[in-house]
Motif scaffolding. Structure first.
Motif, PDB file in Angstrom:
ATOM      1  N   PRO A 178       0.862  -1.193   0.071  1.00  0.00           N
ATOM      2  CA  PRO A 178      -0.016  -0.015  -0.020  1.00  0.00           C
ATOM      3  C   PRO A 178       0.794   1.366  -0.029  1.00  0.00           C
ATOM      4  O   PRO A 178       1.903   1.447   0.288  1.00  0.00           O
ATOM      5  CB  PRO A 178      -0.809  -0.136   1.297  1.00  0.00           C
ATOM      6  CG  PRO A 178      -0.016  -1.018   2.195  1.00  0.00           C
ATOM      7  CD  PRO A 178       0.763  -1.829   1.204  1.00  0.00           C
ATOM      8  N   SER A 179       0.325   2.338  -0.252  1.00  0.00           N
ATOM      9  CA  SER A 179       1.059   3.613  -0.412  1.00  0.00           C
ATOM     10  C   SER A 179       1.171   4.205   1.059  1.00  0.00           C
ATOM     11  O   SER A 179      -0.030   4.260   1.563  1.00  0.00           O
ATOM     12  CB  SER A 179       0.168   4.845  -1.269  1.00  0.00           C
ATOM     13  OG  SER A 179       0.137   4.131  -2.486  1.00  0.00           O
ATOM     14  N   PHE A 180       2.269   4.575   1.484  1.00  0.00           N
ATOM     15  CA  PHE A 180       2.479   5.185   2.788  1.00  0.00           C
ATOM     16  C   PHE A 180       2.902   6.562   2.563  1.00  0.00           C
ATOM     17  O   PHE A 180       4.107   6.907   2.196  1.00  0.00           O
ATOM     18  CB  PHE A 180       3.555   4.295   3.539  1.00  0.00           C
ATOM     19  CG  PHE A 180       3.035   3.232   4.137  1.00  0.00           C
ATOM     20  CD1 PHE A 180       2.733   2.997   5.518  1.00  0.00           C
ATOM     21  CD2 PHE A 180       3.129   2.022   3.528  1.00  0.00           C
ATOM     22  CE1 PHE A 180       2.456   1.921   5.927  1.00  0.00           C
ATOM     23  CE2 PHE A 180       2.927   0.608   3.765  1.00  0.00           C
ATOM     24  CZ  PHE A 180       2.339   0.679   5.048  1.00  0.00           C
ATOM     25  N   ALA A 181       1.919   7.419   2.599  1.00  0.00           N
ATOM     26  CA  ALA A 181       2.309   9.175   2.276  1.00  0.00           C
ATOM     27  C   ALA A 181       2.790   9.608   3.649  1.00  0.00           C
ATOM     28  O   ALA A 181       2.865   8.913   4.694  1.00  0.00           O
ATOM     29  CB  ALA A 181       1.086   9.828   1.956  1.00  0.00           C
ATOM     30  N   CYS A 182       3.775  10.819   3.506  1.00  0.00           N
ATOM     31  CA  CYS A 182       4.092  11.294   4.641  1.00  0.00           C
ATOM     32  C   CYS A 182       3.060  11.499   5.630  1.00  0.00           C
ATOM     33  O   CYS A 182       1.814  11.917   5.446  1.00  0.00           O
ATOM     34  CB  CYS A 182       4.577  12.692   3.871  1.00  0.00           C
ATOM     35  SG  CYS A 182       4.881  14.200   5.723  1.00  0.00           S
ATOM     36  N   LEU A 183       3.377  11.382   6.918  1.00  0.00           N
ATOM     37  CA  LEU A 183       2.291  11.395   8.100  1.00  0.00           C
ATOM     38  C   LEU A 183       1.785  12.682   8.114  1.00  0.00           C
ATOM     39  O   LEU A 183       0.508  12.884   8.597  1.00  0.00           O
ATOM     40  CB  LEU A 183       2.908  10.833   9.253  1.00  0.00           C
ATOM     41  CG  LEU A 183       3.558   9.466   9.362  1.00  0.00           C
ATOM     42  CD1 LEU A 183       4.374   9.431  10.845  1.00  0.00           C
ATOM     43  CD2 LEU A 183       2.360   8.609   9.271  1.00  0.00           C
ATOM     44  N   ALA A 184       2.435  13.771   7.654  1.00  0.00           N
ATOM     45  CA  ALA A 184       1.866  15.243   8.062  1.00  0.00           C
ATOM     46  C   ALA A 184       0.802  15.193   7.005  1.00  0.00           C
ATOM     47  O   ALA A 184       0.128  16.440   7.330  1.00  0.00           O
ATOM     48  CB  ALA A 184       3.048  16.112   7.540  1.00  0.00           C
ATOM     49  N   SER A 185       0.495  14.504   5.957  1.00  0.00           N
ATOM     50  CA  SER A 185      -0.569  14.473   5.147  1.00  0.00           C
ATOM     51  C   SER A 185      -1.916  14.066   5.496  1.00  0.00           C
ATOM     52  O   SER A 185      -2.724  14.220   5.145  1.00  0.00           O
ATOM     53  CB  SER A 185      -0.241  13.684   3.739  1.00  0.00           C
ATOM     54  OG  SER A 185      -0.185  12.068   4.115  1.00  0.00           O
ATOM     55  N   ARG A 186      -1.776  13.680   6.971  1.00  0.00           N
ATOM     56  CA  ARG A 186      -3.028  13.334   7.609  1.00  0.00           C
ATOM     57  C   ARG A 186      -3.627  14.416   8.607  1.00  0.00           C
ATOM     58  O   ARG A 186      -4.592  14.277   9.131  1.00  0.00           O
ATOM     59  CB  ARG A 186      -2.762  12.068   8.640  1.00  0.00           C
ATOM     60  CG  ARG A 186      -1.785  11.095   8.006  1.00  0.00           C
ATOM     61  CD  ARG A 186      -2.338  10.400   6.901  1.00  0.00           C
ATOM     62  NE  ARG A 186      -1.679   9.095   6.756  1.00  0.00           N
ATOM     63  CZ  ARG A 186      -0.609   8.787   6.161  1.00  0.00           C
ATOM     64  NH1 ARG A 186      -0.132   9.667   5.348  1.00  0.00           N
ATOM     65  NH2 ARG A 186      -0.228   7.570   5.923  1.00  0.00           N
ATOM     66  N   ILE A 187      -2.739  15.569   8.658  1.00  0.00           N
ATOM     67  CA  ILE A 187      -3.304  16.701   9.235  1.00  0.00           C
ATOM     68  C   ILE A 187      -3.882  17.792   8.454  1.00  0.00           C
ATOM     69  O   ILE A 187      -3.155  18.316   7.444  1.00  0.00           O
ATOM     70  CB  ILE A 187      -2.209  17.308  10.038  1.00  0.00           C
ATOM     71  CG1 ILE A 187      -1.497  16.217  11.004  1.00  0.00           C
ATOM     72  CG2 ILE A 187      -2.519  18.408  10.999  1.00  0.00           C
ATOM     73  CD1 ILE A 187      -0.121  16.661  11.854  1.00  0.00           C
ATOM     74  N   PRO A 188      -5.113  18.046   8.729  1.00  0.00           N
ATOM     75  CA  PRO A 188      -5.534  19.246   7.531  1.00  0.00           C
ATOM     76  C   PRO A 188      -4.795  20.437   7.451  1.00  0.00           C
ATOM     77  O   PRO A 188      -4.063  20.732   8.758  1.00  0.00           O
ATOM     78  CB  PRO A 188      -7.044  19.702   8.661  1.00  0.00           C
ATOM     79  CG  PRO A 188      -7.364  18.302   9.188  1.00  0.00           C
ATOM     80  CD  PRO A 188      -5.806  17.760   9.596  1.00  0.00           C
ATOM     81  N   TYR A 189      -4.823  21.210   6.630  1.00  0.00           N
ATOM     82  CA  TYR A 189      -3.938  22.494   6.171  1.00  0.00           C
ATOM     83  C   TYR A 189      -4.313  23.312   7.315  1.00  0.00           C
ATOM     84  O   TYR A 189      -5.430  23.675   7.780  1.00  0.00           O
ATOM     85  CB  TYR A 189      -4.347  22.798   4.784  1.00  0.00           C
ATOM     86  CG  TYR A 189      -3.736  21.841   3.807  1.00  0.00           C
ATOM     87  CD1 TYR A 189      -2.340  21.674   3.609  1.00  0.00           C
ATOM     88  CD2 TYR A 189      -4.479  21.152   2.843  1.00  0.00           C
ATOM     89  CE1 TYR A 189      -1.668  21.044   2.646  1.00  0.00           C
ATOM     90  CE2 TYR A 189      -4.114  20.385   1.884  1.00  0.00           C
ATOM     91  CZ  TYR A 189      -2.670  20.346   1.733  1.00  0.00           C
ATOM     92  OH  TYR A 189      -2.386  19.315   0.751  1.00  0.00           O
ATOM     93  N   ARG A 190      -3.234  24.201   7.550  1.00  0.00           N
ATOM     94  CA  ARG A 190      -3.403  25.108   8.230  1.00  0.00           C
ATOM     95  C   ARG A 190      -3.560  24.809   9.820  1.00  0.00           C
ATOM     96  O   ARG A 190      -3.647  25.658  10.860  1.00  0.00           O
ATOM     97  CB  ARG A 190      -4.730  26.144   8.183  1.00  0.00           C
ATOM     98  CG  ARG A 190      -4.388  26.606   6.673  1.00  0.00           C
ATOM     99  CD  ARG A 190      -5.564  27.522   6.227  1.00  0.00           C
ATOM    100  NE  ARG A 190      -5.369  27.881   4.831  1.00  0.00           N
ATOM    101  CZ  ARG A 190      -5.855  27.093   3.547  1.00  0.00           C
ATOM    102  NH1 ARG A 190      -6.477  25.954   4.265  1.00  0.00           N
ATOM    103  NH2 ARG A 190      -5.570  27.224   2.544  1.00  0.00           N
ATOM    104  N   GLN A 191      -3.529  23.603  10.329  1.00  0.00           N
ATOM    105  CA  GLN A 191      -3.470  23.068  11.708  1.00  0.00           C
ATOM    106  C   GLN A 191      -1.984  22.644  12.013  1.00  0.00           C
ATOM    107  O   GLN A 191      -1.539  21.824  11.066  1.00  0.00           O
ATOM    108  CB  GLN A 191      -4.450  21.871  11.919  1.00  0.00           C
ATOM    109  CG  GLN A 191      -5.985  22.291  11.811  1.00  0.00           C
ATOM    110  CD  GLN A 191      -7.004  20.995  12.105  1.00  0.00           C
ATOM    111  OE1 GLN A 191      -6.505  20.049  12.688  1.00  0.00           O
ATOM    112  NE2 GLN A 191      -8.250  21.229  11.828  1.00  0.00           N
ATOM    113  N   GLU A 192      -1.556  22.936  12.937  1.00  0.00           N
ATOM    114  CA  GLU A 192      -0.284  23.124  13.076  1.00  0.00           C
ATOM    115  C   GLU A 192       0.232  21.527  13.129  1.00  0.00           C
ATOM    116  O   GLU A 192      -0.500  20.524  13.658  1.00  0.00           O
ATOM    117  CB  GLU A 192       0.379  23.480  14.566  1.00  0.00           C
ATOM    118  CG  GLU A 192       1.795  23.513  14.642  1.00  0.00           C
ATOM    119  CD  GLU A 192       2.169  24.010  16.103  1.00  0.00           C
ATOM    120  OE1 GLU A 192       3.348  24.161  16.412  1.00  0.00           O
ATOM    121  OE2 GLU A 192       1.355  24.469  16.927  1.00  0.00           O
TER     122      GLU A 192
END
Length: 280
Positions: A178-192
């Protein structure tokens, strides 16, 4: 005898090999995923292991599974493999999580790889971007272009499905990974973006996979809400009260207050819907 689809894929594969042959010595940005693993394998076959350097960049945004996979696959190919630590979480322009955060991260990471290639005598830095990646919002691609990083899979016209089919034929264990994208991609934009949020996502997704859910899933981090994007075939599993209770209990133990199931199921890049056209 090959059918038309097979002939088309092998023509792309032939173009990939010709492109790599012209590059002579390459440094591969290597994550251990489907695309970069296939790329390292073909580069080694075409150029010889002494002309290929696989470099894996690790940080708090890297899933634990990806960290171990990259080293395992590189050793299997017998190519030189180096791991570098990156510190994008030290950059407030990255952690504020604007829509261009991937550009900021990739520009920093690829600059390190370009410098390393020059110091070590490798002619090109290449990555595993494929033709399908053009359809998604990927500001990191602009950073790689600006730094002269090449994407030979994309340039050869290879799609993700092409790469999976060829990987299976070549006996690569990653063919159905499966594709493992960067974990930061799980956090909505503009949320730290914080180390704690990344840890919650990583441990939560690992638990779900270990609990028997399809590996292709996402845990989207909405502050105190964990929004699960699962394969739709896995929805029925949550009808089991014991399993559902374990999932809820574990995710709450990570710090979430609420656990929700997204009825659309897994959707790559779903958080990109919040980006307006003028921000792209």
């Amino acid at each position: 005898m090959m059918n038309e689809l097979e002939r088309e894929i092998y023509e792309k594969y032939k173009n990939l090999k010709e492109n790599l042959r012209e590059m002579k010595r390459v440094l591969v940005a290597f994550s251990g995923g489907v695309d970069s693993t296939f790329l390292v394998k073909v580069a080694r076959d075409v150029l010889g292991r002494e002309n290929v350097l696989a470099v894996t960049a690790l940080s708090a945004t890297t899933a634990k599974q990806e960290r171990s996979d990259a080293d395992t696959y590189a050793k299997a190919f017998g190519v030189e493999h180096e791991v570098i630590q990156t510190s994008e979480l030290d950059n407030p322009e990255f952690t504020k999580n604007a829509p261009d955060k991937c550009y900021i991260c990739k520009k920093s990471r690829f600059q390190v790889l370009v410098d390393m290639a020059g110091e070590r005598g490798f002619h090109f830095v290449i990555d595993g971007e494929n033709l399908d990646d053009r359809a998604d919002y990927r500001p990191g691609s602009l950073a790689s272009k600006e730094l002269g990083v090449k994407s030979p899979l994309r340039d050869a016209g290879l799609t993700k499905n092409d790469i999976r089919l060829l990987s299976r034929e070549f006996g690569l264990n990653t063919w159905d990974k499966p594709s493992f994208a960067c974990l930061a991609s799980r956090i909505p934009y503009r949320q730290e973006i914080t180390p704690e949020k990344l840890r919650q996502v990583d441990e939560g997704e690992h638990f779900m996979r270990e609990s028997g859910f399809s590996p292709q899933l996402r845990l989207r981090h909405h502050q105190d809400i964990a929004r699960l994007e699962l394969d739709q075939d896995d929805f029925a599993k949550l009808a089991d009260p014991d399993l559902r209770a374990r999932v809820v209990q574990y995710l709450k133990s990570l710090g979430f207050q609420f656990v929700t199931l997204d009825l659309e199921g897994y959707n790559m890049g779903s958080l990109n819907r919040s980006i307006s056209d003028h921000e792209k």
